[in-house]
Design a protein around this motif. Structure first.
Motif, PDB file in Angstrom:
ATOM      1  N   ALA A  22      44.917  49.119  48.419  1.00 38.66           N
ATOM      2  CA  ALA A  22      44.366  50.283  47.726  1.00 38.66           C
ATOM      3  C   ALA A  22      44.496  51.546  48.580  1.00 38.66           C
ATOM      4  N   ILE A  23      44.272  51.412  49.886  1.00 41.83           N
ATOM      5  CA  ILE A  23      44.375  52.578  50.774  1.00 41.83           C
ATOM      6  C   ILE A  23      45.824  53.059  50.859  1.00 41.83           C
ATOM      7  N   MET A  24      46.762  52.129  51.002  1.00 42.38           N
ATOM      8  CA  MET A  24      48.176  52.537  51.063  1.00 42.38           C
ATOM      9  C   MET A  24      48.619  53.197  49.763  1.00 42.38           C
ATOM     10  N   ALA A  25      48.198  52.614  48.633  1.00 41.22           N
ATOM     11  CA  ALA A  25      48.558  53.195  47.337  1.00 41.22           C
ATOM     12  C   ALA A  25      47.938  54.580  47.173  1.00 41.22           C
ATOM     13  N   GLY A  26      46.731  54.777  47.702  1.00 41.72           N
ATOM     14  CA  GLY A  26      46.060  56.077  47.590  1.00 41.72           C
ATOM     15  C   GLY A  26      46.594  57.104  48.565  1.00 41.72           C
ATOM     16  N   PHE A  27      46.763  56.717  49.826  1.00 37.38           N
ATOM     17  CA  PHE A  27      47.204  57.656  50.853  1.00 37.38           C
ATOM     18  C   PHE A  27      48.645  58.111  50.649  1.00 37.38           C
ATOM     19  N   TYR A  28      49.524  57.169  50.296  1.00 33.80           N
ATOM     20  CA  TYR A  28      50.960  57.471  50.311  1.00 33.80           C
ATOM     21  C   TYR A  28      51.612  57.491  48.934  1.00 33.80           C
ATOM     22  N   PHE A  29      50.999  56.891  47.915  1.00 31.81           N
ATOM     23  CA  PHE A  29      51.657  56.799  46.605  1.00 31.81           C
ATOM     24  C   PHE A  29      50.825  57.399  45.476  1.00 31.81           C
ATOM     25  N   GLY A  30      49.886  58.265  45.794  1.00 30.48           N
ATOM     26  CA  GLY A  30      49.197  59.034  44.765  1.00 30.48           C
ATOM     27  C   GLY A  30      48.013  58.371  44.098  1.00 30.48           C
ATOM     28  N   GLY A  31      47.688  57.130  44.441  1.00 30.22           N
ATOM     29  CA  GLY A  31      46.525  56.474  43.829  1.00 30.22           C
ATOM     30  C   GLY A  31      46.643  56.379  42.326  1.00 30.22           C
ATOM     31  N   TYR A  32      45.702  56.999  41.612  1.00 34.14           N
ATOM     32  CA  TYR A  32      45.702  56.932  40.140  1.00 34.14           C
ATOM     33  C   TYR A  32      46.673  57.924  39.503  1.00 34.14           C
ATOM     34  N   ASN A  33      47.362  58.760  40.313  1.00 35.48           N
ATOM     35  CA  ASN A  33      48.358  59.687  39.777  1.00 35.48           C
ATOM     36  C   ASN A  33      49.708  58.987  39.652  1.00 35.48           C
ATOM     37  N   ALA A  77      47.319  52.490  36.439  1.00 37.89           N
ATOM     38  CA  ALA A  77      48.424  52.860  37.335  1.00 37.89           C
ATOM     39  C   ALA A  77      48.082  52.513  38.786  1.00 37.89           C
ATOM     40  N   TYR A  78      46.826  52.816  39.178  1.00 39.14           N
ATOM     41  CA  TYR A  78      46.384  52.530  40.553  1.00 39.14           C
ATOM     42  C   TYR A  78      46.417  51.023  40.813  1.00 39.14           C
ATOM     43  N   PHE A  79      45.910  50.260  39.845  1.00 42.87           N
ATOM     44  CA  PHE A  79      45.853  48.811  40.026  1.00 42.87           C
ATOM     45  C   PHE A  79      47.250  48.192  40.069  1.00 42.87           C
ATOM     46  N   THR A  80      48.186  48.772  39.296  1.00 38.08           N
ATOM     47  CA  THR A  80      49.567  48.273  39.341  1.00 38.08           C
ATOM     48  C   THR A  80      50.157  48.455  40.735  1.00 38.08           C
ATOM     49  N   LYS A  81      49.922  49.625  41.346  1.00 44.59           N
ATOM     50  CA  LYS A  81      50.422  49.860  42.708  1.00 44.59           C
ATOM     51  C   LYS A  81      49.787  48.882  43.695  1.00 44.59           C
ATOM     52  N   ILE A  82      48.471  48.661  43.530  1.00 46.36           N
ATOM     53  CA  ILE A  82      47.780  47.723  44.421  1.00 46.36           C
ATOM     54  C   ILE A  82      48.378  46.320  44.271  1.00 46.36           C
ATOM     55  N   PHE A  83      48.628  45.923  43.025  1.00 46.87           N
ATOM     56  CA  PHE A  83      49.189  44.592  42.766  1.00 46.87           C
ATOM     57  C   PHE A  83      50.563  44.442  43.423  1.00 46.87           C
ATOM     58  N   ILE A  84      51.379  45.497  43.354  1.00 52.84           N
ATOM     59  CA  ILE A  84      52.704  45.446  43.985  1.00 52.84           C
ATOM     60  C   ILE A  84      52.566  45.276  45.496  1.00 52.84           C
ATOM     61  N   PHE A  85      51.634  46.001  46.107  1.00 55.60           N
ATOM     62  CA  PHE A  85      51.441  45.876  47.558  1.00 55.60           C
ATOM     63  C   PHE A  85      50.942  44.475  47.926  1.00 55.60           C
ATOM     64  N   ILE A  86      50.038  43.917  47.100  1.00 56.16           N
ATOM     65  CA  ILE A  86      49.551  42.565  47.376  1.00 56.16           C
ATOM     66  C   ILE A  86      50.712  41.564  47.322  1.00 56.16           C
ATOM     67  N   CYS A  87      51.623  41.749  46.352  1.00 54.73           N
ATOM     68  CA  CYS A  87      52.794  40.866  46.256  1.00 54.73           C
ATOM     69  C   CYS A  87      53.681  41.017  47.494  1.00 54.73           C
ATOM     70  N   VAL A  88      53.819  42.255  48.010  1.00 50.75           N
ATOM     71  CA  VAL A  88      54.624  42.464  49.218  1.00 50.75           C
ATOM     72  C   VAL A  88      53.979  41.763  50.412  1.00 50.75           C
ATOM     73  N   PHE A  89      52.625  41.858  50.518  1.00 47.37           N
ATOM     74  CA  PHE A  89      51.905  41.141  51.583  1.00 47.37           C
ATOM     75  C   PHE A  89      52.258  39.654  51.528  1.00 47.37           C
ATOM     76  N   MET A  90      52.219  39.085  50.314  1.00 50.33           N
ATOM     77  CA  MET A  90      52.476  37.645  50.165  1.00 50.33           C
ATOM     78  C   MET A  90      53.937  37.314  50.418  1.00 50.33           C
ATOM     79  N   TRP A  91      54.819  38.184  49.961  1.00 46.84           N
ATOM     80  CA  TRP A  91      56.252  37.980  50.165  1.00 46.84           C
ATOM     81  C   TRP A  91      56.565  37.923  51.666  1.00 46.84           C
ATOM     82  N   VAL A  92      55.980  38.849  52.431  1.00 46.86           N
ATOM     83  CA  VAL A  92      56.191  38.873  53.885  1.00 46.86           C
ATOM     84  C   VAL A  92      55.671  37.580  54.509  1.00 46.86           C
ATOM     85  N   ARG A  93      54.474  37.142  54.063  1.00 47.12           N
ATOM     86  CA  ARG A  93      53.883  35.930  54.654  1.00 47.12           C
ATOM     87  C   ARG A  93      54.765  34.709  54.466  1.00 47.12           C
TER      88      ARG A  93
END
Length: 352
Positions: free
Chosen positions: A256-267, A294-310
């Motif tokens: 959520a922080i990455m999506a908000g700080f760097y990708f506009g959050g709910y924008n 929109a915000y939750f979609t970005k968060i979901f994508i980041f969570i998938c990236v976390f899992m993909w890396v793991r």
């Protein structure tokens, strides 16, 4: 007026609390499904349709397992460790604005628990306290593997917090010096997302977030081949569940922080054009709902990236982990800060 304000804040707190727990619970299921997909397996599918009740089954198992506290441990600190780790994980969600304000009956309601003007500092402070939960739990276990895991976790989190903090300073300079998370996200409404100005800063922040959440390839504190179970070797039942659950909440909040700080959050791009075409006015609950989606979609994508890396990268050796933090990320973050200062000076945003 005061009673309605208290009720409104209580509802927001409850919703954010349930959202954090719900996302963490189903992130465990999604991680197992995602790993199964990468490994060409089916994954859990026995508890309910498509395995959707698996998190409830796991939670029930944790609650009803036998509670074991070693006789040689410090009982009070043994319980305090996972409780503190879980508490700090839940506290981080309080300063995140989840969507635009809603206007109901002429009254404007913010979809954020609190908007303190030092939200970024609050976030860093609470995250840094979380490591005490791991350290206390590892020390109180009176087990050498648990203590070594706790020391690893502490040194790892402190090492990567420095590079993360410097990358955030560069972001704050780009955002005009504000420490309010609400303002950082709102500034990306009309212009470009901050990742356009801070691509290196985002990369550093992302790598540090992996290390801060103890996710692979940085899961050295619970390295089972060297430390049995690491800092939670002696933990069982729901106290172990608190450690594991807090890790998933941290992953959710980090996303959520990455999506908000760097990708506009709910924008999102062309949002205003979409709202105009739908005839929506500022303050409409539909705008807030779309923004939250929109915000939750970005968060979901980041969570998938976390899992993909793991499930893709192998675990680092401990010396490699420290070298990456101190010899690569720290110099890169300082370089990024220097470049940011020069660029913002040339843009006229910094005056000497």
């Amino acid at each position: 007026m005061m009673i309605s304000f208290i009720i409104y804040k209580a509802i927001i707190c409850l919703v954010v609390f349930l959202l954090s727990l719900g996302v963490a619970a189903y992130a465990t299921l999604w991680e197992r499904k995602f790993a199964a997909f990468l490994q060409d397996r089916v994954g859990p599918d026995k508890a309910g349709p498509w395995g959707l009740l698996q998190p409830l089954a796991d939670g029930g198992k944790m609650f009803f397992k036998e509670e074991i506290i070693p006789n040689v441990s410090n009982r009070f600190l043994f319980i305090l460790g996972p409780s503190l780790f879980m508490l700090t994980a839940l506290m981080t969600g309080t300063v995140i604005p989840w969507a635009k304000d809603v206007n109901i009956g002429g009254q404007t309601y913010s979809l954020q628990i609190t908007d303190i003007n030092i939200g970024v500092l609050y976030l860093l402070g609470v995250v840094s306290i979380g490591v005490y939960g791991i350290m206390i739990g590892g020390w109180a276990s009176n087990n050498k593997y648990a203590l070594l895991g706790a020391i690893r976790a502490s040194s790892q989190m402190i090492s990567y917090e420095i590079a993360m903090g410097i990358s955030i300073i560069a972001l704050i300079i780009t955002a005009g010096g504000t420490l309010s998370i609400r303002e950082i996200i709102a500034q990306q409404d009309a212009g470009l997302a901050n990742v356009v100005y801070q691509p290196l800063g985002f990369l550093i922040f992302f790598v540090c977030a992996l290390a801060e959440t103890n996710r692979a390839p940085f899961d050295l504190p619970e390295c089972e081949s060297e430390l049995v179970g690491g800092y939670h070797t002696e933990y069982s039942s729901m106290k172990l569940g608190l450690f594991l659950f807090a890790e998933y909440i941290n992953m959710f909040i980090s996303s959520a922080i990455m999506a908000g700080f760097y990708f506009g959050g709910y924008n999102f791009p062309f949002a205003q054009e979409l709202y105009d075409a739908m005839g929506l006015q500022e303050g409409s609950w539909i705008i807030s709902l779309i923004g939250f989606g929109a915000y939750f979609t970005k968060i979901f994508i980041f969570i998938c990236v976390f899992m993909w890396v793991r499930w893709t990268l192998p675990r680092f050796r401990y010396d490699q982990l420290m070298n990456l933090g101190w010899k690569t990320l720290l110099p890169l973050s300082l370089l990024n800060l220097a470049i940011t200062v020069v660029v913002e000076y040339l843009r006229g945003n910094i005056h000497i």
